[in-house]
Design a protein around this motif. Structure first.
Motif, PDB file in Angstrom:
ATOM      1  N   ASN A   1      40.686  38.256  13.656  1.00 51.92           N
ATOM      2  CA  ASN A   1      39.640  38.567  14.640  1.00 51.92           C
ATOM      3  C   ASN A   1      38.579  37.485  14.693  1.00 51.92           C
ATOM      4  N   LEU A   2      38.159  36.969  13.541  1.00 57.46           N
ATOM      5  CA  LEU A   2      37.166  35.904  13.522  1.00 57.46           C
ATOM      6  C   LEU A   2      37.713  34.679  14.250  1.00 57.46           C
ATOM      7  N   ALA A   3      38.939  34.294  13.968  1.00 55.55           N
ATOM      8  CA  ALA A   3      39.542  33.145  14.643  1.00 55.55           C
ATOM      9  C   ALA A   3      39.615  33.384  16.147  1.00 55.55           C
ATOM     10  N   ARG A   4      40.025  34.573  16.548  1.00 53.24           N
ATOM     11  CA  ARG A   4      40.140  34.912  17.966  1.00 53.24           C
ATOM     12  C   ARG A   4      38.775  34.874  18.651  1.00 53.24           C
ATOM     13  N   LEU A   5      37.775  35.449  18.020  1.00 52.95           N
ATOM     14  CA  LEU A   5      36.442  35.492  18.603  1.00 52.95           C
ATOM     15  C   LEU A   5      35.798  34.102  18.668  1.00 52.95           C
ATOM     16  N   LEU A   6      35.979  33.300  17.635  1.00 57.71           N
ATOM     17  CA  LEU A   6      35.436  31.939  17.666  1.00 57.71           C
ATOM     18  C   LEU A   6      36.110  31.109  18.759  1.00 57.71           C
ATOM     19  N   HIS A   7      37.422  31.295  18.916  1.00 50.43           N
ATOM     20  CA  HIS A   7      38.118  30.589  19.992  1.00 50.43           C
ATOM     21  C   HIS A   7      37.568  31.018  21.351  1.00 50.43           C
ATOM     22  N   ALA A   8      37.395  32.298  21.532  1.00 57.04           N
ATOM     23  CA  ALA A   8      36.864  32.797  22.808  1.00 57.04           C
ATOM     24  C   ALA A   8      35.464  32.244  23.072  1.00 57.04           C
ATOM     25  N   LEU A   9      34.637  32.219  22.060  1.00 59.91           N
ATOM     26  CA  LEU A   9      33.275  31.707  22.218  1.00 59.91           C
ATOM     27  C   LEU A   9      33.284  30.214  22.545  1.00 59.91           C
ATOM     28  N   SER A  10      34.103  29.438  21.822  1.00 60.97           N
ATOM     29  CA  SER A  10      34.111  27.987  22.038  1.00 60.97           C
ATOM     30  C   SER A  10      34.766  27.596  23.356  1.00 60.97           C
ATOM     31  N   SER A  11      35.645  28.426  23.862  1.00 63.52           N
ATOM     32  CA  SER A  11      36.330  28.102  25.122  1.00 63.52           C
ATOM     33  C   SER A  11      35.674  28.770  26.341  1.00 63.52           C
ATOM     34  N   GLY A  12      34.673  29.622  26.092  1.00 67.81           N
ATOM     35  CA  GLY A  12      33.992  30.295  27.194  1.00 67.81           C
ATOM     36  C   GLY A  12      34.762  31.466  27.765  1.00 67.81           C
ATOM     37  N   GLU A  13      35.731  31.948  26.998  1.00 61.86           N
ATOM     38  CA  GLU A  13      36.535  33.085  27.462  1.00 61.86           C
ATOM     39  C   GLU A  13      35.897  34.394  27.001  1.00 61.86           C
ATOM     40  N   THR A  14      36.317  35.458  27.608  1.00 63.88           N
ATOM     41  CA  THR A  14      35.902  36.792  27.159  1.00 63.88           C
ATOM     42  C   THR A  14      36.972  37.298  26.201  1.00 63.88           C
ATOM     43  N   PRO A  15      36.566  37.735  25.019  1.00 60.10           N
ATOM     44  CA  PRO A  15      37.591  38.204  24.062  1.00 60.10           C
ATOM     45  C   PRO A  15      38.226  39.504  24.518  1.00 60.10           C
TER      46      PRO A  15
END
Length: 152
Positions: A138-152
């Motif tokens: 979840n942390l990896a998924r959320l950090l990716h979403a934040l850094s890419s500007g996506e909505t998790p």
């Protein structure tokens, strides 16, 4: 809320997140200072970051590094000279563009980088040892979403 303000709980949560990011970024800056000094005494943290990018890519053009690091070409040029002066990188002609050069890490530079980073993977593993696999994912998924500007 319709007037552009966030509800108080969300505002508080966002402030807490900003505080945690500030603490994390400060820790990363200290880490870059330490790693730069261990890699080559007197090396700037910015040059360490540039060297890490070159090492990760295997080779790179200065213009690509400038774009990737969001740095002025003259800044990248100074850091490249710094890295060359420490024997960490070498410059080769770019076969695809005779006006440009390719930068690649020297064998000694890679060896020194590996030695500097030694133990960090283990520190991360130790820090996350008691975390559940779901929490790590979840942390990896959320950090990716934040850094890419996506909505998790």
């Amino acid at each position: 809320m319709t007037d552009g303000r966030l509800d108080p709980e969300r505002e508080e949560a966002l402030h807490a997140l900003e505080d945690e990011f500030s603490a994390l970024f400060a820790r990363v800056r200290r880490m870059y200072l330490e790693y730069a000094a261990r890699l080559a005494p007197g090396l700037s943290p910015a040059a360490y970051k540039l060297f890490s990018a070159i090492a990760a890519a295997g080779q790179a053009r200065p213009s690509e590094l400038s774009e990737r690091m969001m740095a002025d070409k003259s800044q990248v040029s100074r850091m490249v000279r710094e890295l060359e002066g420490h024997g960490l990188i070498e410059r080769m002609p770019d076969p695809a563009d005779g006006r440009s050069s390719l930068l690649r890490p020297t064998e000694d530079g890679l060896r020194r980088l590996t030695a500097v980073r030694e133990g960090d993977e283990q520190r991360l593993r130790n820090s996350l040892r008691s975390w559940s696999l779901d929490d790590i994912r979840n942390l990896a998924r959320l950090l990716h979403a934040l850094s890419s500007g996506e909505t998790p």
